[in-house]
Design a protein around this motif. Sequence first.
Motif: not given
Length: 124
Positions: A38-44
């Motif tokens: 959610d914070a980064d805009g991409a699934d880690p």
Amino acid sequence: MSSTDPTSGPAADRIDRADRLTPDEVAEVLALARAAGDADGADPLDEHVLLRMRDPEAPAVHLTARTADGTLTGYAHLDTTAPADGVGVEMVVHPAYRRRGAGRALARGVVAAASRPLRAWAHG
């Protein structure tokens, strides 16, 4: 400030290593990954890691970073079935605990746990 306040204290008082995660640990890691995504805009974490994390028979090394009170602040997955050219690794640190040592502590744990060169993946 209390030890659960993410703005105080170290983000990784300990790194734990496991060959399998319990269902509760899987839920914790998934919540951490959601917060980071959610914070980064991409699934880690990729689908391969998510599937292997849930499978108690899948060979892997799981490293968790936790505060003194047990709060999960980071996770690393080492794919021990990777080809001979390297061990695949994916890591994530909760956004509220970044820049306080959890990533560094996890990376050191990854290096110590790897029996071959590492192949790290970054998403996004």
